[in-house]
Design a protein around this motif. Structure first.
Motif, PDB file in Angstrom:
ATOM      1  N   ARG A   1       9.992  -0.900   7.961  1.00  0.00           N
ATOM      2  CA  ARG A   1       9.835  -1.807   6.773  1.00  0.00           C
ATOM      3  C   ARG A   1       8.324  -2.154   6.143  1.00  0.00           C
ATOM      4  NH1 ARG A   1      14.448  -6.626   7.147  1.00  0.00           N
ATOM      5  NH2 ARG A   1      16.487  -5.011   6.600  1.00  0.00           N
ATOM      6  N   ALA A   2       7.807  -2.139   7.448  1.00  0.00           N
ATOM      7  CA  ALA A   2       6.276  -2.406   7.199  1.00  0.00           C
ATOM      8  C   ALA A   2       5.985  -1.489   6.699  1.00  0.00           C
ATOM      9  CB  ALA A   2       5.425  -2.246   9.115  1.00  0.00           C
ATOM     10  N   ARG A   3       5.735   0.151   6.854  1.00  0.00           N
ATOM     11  CA  ARG A   3       5.939   2.154   6.566  1.00  0.00           C
ATOM     12  C   ARG A   3       6.129   1.648   5.315  1.00  0.00           C
ATOM     13  NH1 ARG A   3       7.744   5.902   4.906  1.00  0.00           N
ATOM     14  NH2 ARG A   3      10.288   5.529   5.547  1.00  0.00           N
ATOM     15  N   LEU A   4       7.861   1.625   5.276  1.00  0.00           N
ATOM     16  CA  LEU A   4       8.175   1.385   3.097  1.00  0.00           C
ATOM     17  C   LEU A   4       6.615   0.262   2.542  1.00  0.00           C
ATOM     18  CD1 LEU A   4      11.568   1.320   3.750  1.00  0.00           C
ATOM     19  CD2 LEU A   4       9.993   3.149   3.119  1.00  0.00           C
ATOM     20  N   LEU A   5       6.356  -1.098   2.817  1.00  0.00           N
ATOM     21  CA  LEU A   5       5.591  -1.968   2.541  1.00  0.00           C
ATOM     22  C   LEU A   5       4.138  -1.353   2.130  1.00  0.00           C
ATOM     23  CD1 LEU A   5       4.970  -4.510   0.938  1.00  0.00           C
ATOM     24  CD2 LEU A   5       4.625  -5.692   3.526  1.00  0.00           C
ATOM     25  N   GLU A   6       3.829  -0.531   2.851  1.00  0.00           N
ATOM     26  CA  GLU A   6       2.366  -0.433   2.583  1.00  0.00           C
ATOM     27  C   GLU A   6       2.186   1.194   1.963  1.00  0.00           C
ATOM     28  OE1 GLU A   6       1.444   1.399   6.527  1.00  0.00           O
ATOM     29  OE2 GLU A   6       0.945  -0.310   7.749  1.00  0.00           O
ATOM     30  N   ASP A   7       3.431   2.034   1.948  1.00  0.00           N
ATOM     31  CA  ASP A   7       3.619   2.305   0.802  1.00  0.00           C
ATOM     32  C   ASP A   7       3.900   1.896  -0.367  1.00  0.00           C
ATOM     33  OD1 ASP A   7       4.087   4.731   2.945  1.00  0.00           O
ATOM     34  OD2 ASP A   7       5.661   5.245   2.691  1.00  0.00           O
ATOM     35  N   GLU A   8       4.599   0.784  -0.614  1.00  0.00           N
ATOM     36  CA  GLU A   8       5.119   0.025  -1.598  1.00  0.00           C
ATOM     37  C   GLU A   8       2.990  -0.163  -2.494  1.00  0.00           C
ATOM     38  OE1 GLU A   8       7.129  -1.291  -5.238  1.00  0.00           O
ATOM     39  OE2 GLU A   8       7.976   0.204  -3.664  1.00  0.00           O
ATOM     40  N   ILE A   9       2.035  -0.306  -1.176  1.00  0.00           N
ATOM     41  CA  ILE A   9       1.235  -1.368  -1.906  1.00  0.00           C
ATOM     42  C   ILE A   9       0.600  -0.344  -2.699  1.00  0.00           C
ATOM     43  CG2 ILE A   9      -0.533  -2.698  -0.550  1.00  0.00           C
ATOM     44  CD1 ILE A   9       0.845  -4.201   1.049  1.00  0.00           C
ATOM     45  N   ALA A  10       0.238   0.896  -1.723  1.00  0.00           N
ATOM     46  CA  ALA A  10      -0.562   1.937  -2.258  1.00  0.00           C
ATOM     47  C   ALA A  10      -0.256   2.430  -3.445  1.00  0.00           C
ATOM     48  CB  ALA A  10      -0.116   3.019  -1.090  1.00  0.00           C
ATOM     49  N   GLU A  11       0.717   2.748  -3.863  1.00  0.00           N
ATOM     50  CA  GLU A  11       1.404   2.996  -5.334  1.00  0.00           C
ATOM     51  C   GLU A  11       1.087   2.222  -6.225  1.00  0.00           C
ATOM     52  OE1 GLU A  11       5.954   3.541  -4.686  1.00  0.00           O
ATOM     53  OE2 GLU A  11       5.780   5.709  -3.625  1.00  0.00           O
ATOM     54  N   ARG A  12       1.200   0.780  -6.233  1.00  0.00           N
ATOM     55  CA  ARG A  12       0.876  -0.772  -6.630  1.00  0.00           C
ATOM     56  C   ARG A  12      -0.741  -0.157  -7.125  1.00  0.00           C
ATOM     57  NH1 ARG A  12       5.567  -0.866  -6.796  1.00  0.00           N
ATOM     58  NH2 ARG A  12       6.963  -2.337  -6.594  1.00  0.00           N
ATOM     59  N   GLN A  13      -1.623  -0.609  -6.347  1.00  0.00           N
ATOM     60  CA  GLN A  13      -2.679  -0.347  -6.563  1.00  0.00           C
ATOM     61  C   GLN A  13      -2.936   1.616  -6.884  1.00  0.00           C
ATOM     62  OE1 GLN A  13      -4.590   0.240  -2.391  1.00  0.00           O
ATOM     63  NE2 GLN A  13      -4.078  -2.181  -1.803  1.00  0.00           N
ATOM     64  N   HIS A  14      -2.133   2.511  -7.430  1.00  0.00           N
ATOM     65  CA  HIS A  14      -2.395   3.611  -7.870  1.00  0.00           C
ATOM     66  C   HIS A  14      -2.540   3.523  -8.875  1.00  0.00           C
ATOM     67  CE1 HIS A  14      -2.674   7.778  -8.650  1.00  0.00           C
ATOM     68  NE2 HIS A  14      -1.237   7.335  -9.777  1.00  0.00           N
ATOM     69  N   ALA A  15      -0.899   2.374  -9.529  1.00  0.00           N
ATOM     70  CA  ALA A  15      -0.461   1.842 -11.043  1.00  0.00           C
ATOM     71  C   ALA A  15      -1.701   1.326 -11.582  1.00  0.00           C
ATOM     72  CB  ALA A  15       0.988   1.170 -10.527  1.00  0.00           C
ATOM     73  N   GLN A  16      -2.378   0.396 -10.702  1.00  0.00           N
ATOM     74  CA  GLN A  16      -3.603  -0.705 -11.292  1.00  0.00           C
ATOM     75  C   GLN A  16      -4.629   0.394 -11.873  1.00  0.00           C
ATOM     76  OE1 GLN A  16      -3.869  -3.735  -8.219  1.00  0.00           O
ATOM     77  NE2 GLN A  16      -1.892  -4.804  -8.374  1.00  0.00           N
ATOM     78  N   GLU A  17      -4.427   1.344 -10.479  1.00  0.00           N
ATOM     79  CA  GLU A  17      -6.262   1.496 -11.467  1.00  0.00           C
ATOM     80  C   GLU A  17      -5.409   2.711 -12.922  1.00  0.00           C
ATOM     81  OE1 GLU A  17      -7.134   3.989  -7.881  1.00  0.00           O
ATOM     82  OE2 GLU A  17      -7.883   2.620  -6.602  1.00  0.00           O
ATOM     83  N   GLU A  18      -4.381   3.299 -12.395  1.00  0.00           N
ATOM     84  CA  GLU A  18      -3.791   3.734 -13.828  1.00  0.00           C
ATOM     85  C   GLU A  18      -4.692   3.015 -15.167  1.00  0.00           C
ATOM     86  OE1 GLU A  18      -0.382   6.090 -13.581  1.00  0.00           O
ATOM     87  OE2 GLU A  18      -0.717   7.118 -12.031  1.00  0.00           O
ATOM     88  N   LEU A  19      -3.952   2.090 -14.905  1.00  0.00           N
ATOM     89  CA  LEU A  19      -3.494   0.544 -16.064  1.00  0.00           C
ATOM     90  C   LEU A  19      -4.737   0.430 -16.141  1.00  0.00           C
ATOM     91  CD1 LEU A  19      -1.906  -1.505 -17.823  1.00  0.00           C
ATOM     92  CD2 LEU A  19      -2.138  -3.160 -15.751  1.00  0.00           C
ATOM     93  N   HIS A  20      -5.972   0.124 -15.090  1.00  0.00           N
ATOM     94  CA  HIS A  20      -7.219   0.079 -16.235  1.00  0.00           C
ATOM     95  C   HIS A  20      -8.066   1.080 -16.518  1.00  0.00           C
ATOM     96  CE1 HIS A  20     -11.664  -2.374 -15.293  1.00  0.00           C
ATOM     97  NE2 HIS A  20     -11.717  -1.183 -14.792  1.00  0.00           N
ATOM     98  N   GLU A  21      -7.722   2.661 -16.032  1.00  0.00           N
ATOM     99  CA  GLU A  21      -8.347   3.585 -16.838  1.00  0.00           C
ATOM    100  C   GLU A  21      -7.631   3.478 -18.283  1.00  0.00           C
ATOM    101  OE1 GLU A  21      -7.030   6.508 -14.408  1.00  0.00           O
ATOM    102  OE2 GLU A  21      -8.445   6.523 -13.184  1.00  0.00           O
ATOM    103  N   LYS A  22      -7.206   2.992 -18.330  1.00  0.00           N
ATOM    104  CA  LYS A  22      -6.078   3.064 -20.022  1.00  0.00           C
ATOM    105  C   LYS A  22      -6.640   1.885 -20.391  1.00  0.00           C
ATOM    106  CE  LYS A  22      -1.539   5.144 -18.224  1.00  0.00           C
ATOM    107  NZ  LYS A  22      -0.595   5.346 -18.199  1.00  0.00           N
ATOM    108  N   ALA A  23      -6.481   0.483 -20.160  1.00  0.00           N
ATOM    109  CA  ALA A  23      -7.321   0.171 -20.692  1.00  0.00           C
ATOM    110  C   ALA A  23      -8.709   0.444 -21.521  1.00  0.00           C
ATOM    111  CB  ALA A  23      -7.558  -1.429 -19.807  1.00  0.00           C
ATOM    112  N   LEU A  24      -9.112   0.813 -20.287  1.00  0.00           N
ATOM    113  CA  LEU A  24     -10.812   1.125 -20.673  1.00  0.00           C
ATOM    114  C   LEU A  24     -10.594   1.929 -22.002  1.00  0.00           C
ATOM    115  CD1 LEU A  24     -12.822   2.256 -17.871  1.00  0.00           C
ATOM    116  CD2 LEU A  24     -12.730   0.225 -18.857  1.00  0.00           C
TER     117      LEU A  24
END
Length: 416
Positions: free
Chosen positions: A106-129
């Protein structure tokens, strides 16, 4: 000086004294008593030594389990859990190993999920720019104003949908963080179980020694065997109850229930009683019973557990001379107020406003994740529509939880 007896001979009317010196007369008796005393002492020491060896072996087994559990709590992978010839011990070791593997997965899955969330936030920031740049181009291109305005409205609709999607993802992230906090608490509870079982194991060892001594002294009968059996069963049932309480605390039941918070607090305290006693911490309870709340009892217990663990850790870290934790509850005007107070010296003024922030902790990384109080705040505010605050009190820290009970009372009245 002599020990003997008189004998009369009637035919000659004589008295004959048959005697021997006193020290010679009692020498054999004292020799026999000395041999018996030495034999009894040797037998007692041998029985005590065997009992201590058996008790030590049992204690070593549980200490080994506790070490593996602490390794899991620190984020490591504990392989080769200890086994023995005892079936129950092997079953417990297998269960703990399965739980450890599930925790790491479960810890591994949580780390993967956090990485995906961070990637999605970066994409959202780029699209906002990109969106800001596009708006600037629309201002400069007046001839394409109508076309660009239509595109902007379409992008705004898309942006709103994405915001809603991110909000849903954040709620899922909060749920995963709460689950991570429960798994971390599970590791600490394993250590508490080891403390909880030490005293019953010592009692069983003493009873076994006593049974052997009574057998040697010919004092055993049916009644004594029954008493010994009852005492052993009571101790074993107490140990079994500890496991049941631990299992109920982490049971996955997300259905809304009406429950008495004072019962949850007492059950949570039972899980921590052994570790608090081992640390020399006094716990005082002043709870108002029969105040119903609506929600998940396990979530409420997790909040109390997080606060009590923090209080215990600060009292140990600061080596308070007379450590005390006080828990009180009182209902007034439709609100249940629960106060947890310690005498650990309080929280520094520059960090008191940060204690509920995620990943904020004053402990070493190996000892704390910084999620306990953050999760507690999310549970109280999100699941119970209440508030949780922290403040200084004379000589320590006071956590105050305020939860409205009018929802539980309304549902209760309708069910009646």
């Amino acid at each position: 000086e002599m020990v003997g007896s008189l004998h009369k001979i009637n035919t000659v009317d004589w008295w004959i004294l048959v005697a021997r010196p006193r020290h010679a007369a009692y020498r054999q008796l004292w020799t026999s008593l000395g041999i018996m005393a030495v034999t009894l002492a040797a037998t007692t020491l041998a029985a005590f030594g065997v009992a201590m060896i058996l008790t030590r072996r049992m204690s070593q087994r549980f200490e080994s389990l506790a070490e593996h559990a602490q390794l899991v709590t620190r984020g490591g992978e504990a392989a080769d859990w200890p086994h023995s010839t005892i079936v129950e011990f092997n079953a417990l070791a297998d269960s703990l190993q399965q739980m450890s593997e599930s925790l790491h997965e479960r810890a591994r899955l949580l780390e993967d999920e956090i990485a995906e969330r961070q990637h999605a936030q970066e994409e959202l920031h780029e699209k906002a720019l990109l969106l800001e740049q596009e708006i600037g181009e629309r201002v400069l291109a007046e001839q394409n104003l109508q076309v660009k305005q239509a595109q902007l409205e379409a992008l705004n609709l898309t942006l709103e949908a994405r915001v809603q999607e991110e909000l849903a993802k954040n709620r899922e992230k909060d749920a995963l963080m709460i689950q991570q906090g429960r798994l971390a608490a599970m590791g600490e509870m394993l250590s508490n179980i080891a403390h909880q079982w030490r005293q019953p194991l010592n009692e069983l060892g003493i009873m076994i020694q006593t049974l052997r001594l009574e057998y040697d002294d010919k004092l055993l009968d049916g009644r004594r065997i029954d008493e010994f059996t009852d005492d052993c069963m009571r101790t074993i049932l107490h140990m079994s109850k500890t496991i049941d309480t631990f299992r109920d605390f982490f049971k996955k039941d997300r259905s809304l229930q009406q429950f008495d918070p004072s019962v949850c607090i007492v059950a949570t305290v039972e899980l921590l009683k052994a570790s608090l006693q081992a640390a020399g911490i006094s716990l005082r309870l002043d709870l108002q019973p029969e105040c119903l709340l609506q929600g998940q009892p396990n979530d409420f217990s997790q909040v109390i557990l997080n606060i009590l663990n923090n209080a215990r850790d600060i009292l140990l870290a600061r080596a308070v001379a007379t450590p005390v934790i006080t828990v009180t509850s009182q209902q007034a005007q439709g609100v249940l107020v629960i106060v947890v107070e310690d005498n650990g010296g309080g929280i520094a003024a520059d960090i008191v406003d940060k204690v509920f922030d995620p990943y904020f902790t004053t402990k070493h990384k190996a000892q704390g994740t910084g999620l306990g109080l953050y999760i507690s705040k999310k549970i109280i505010e999100g699941n119970f529509n209440g508030t949780i605050t922290v403040e200084h009190c004379p000589g320590g820290t006071r956590f105050r939880i305020a939860v409205p009970v009018r929802i539980a009372e309304t549902v209760h009245g309708e069910s009646d």
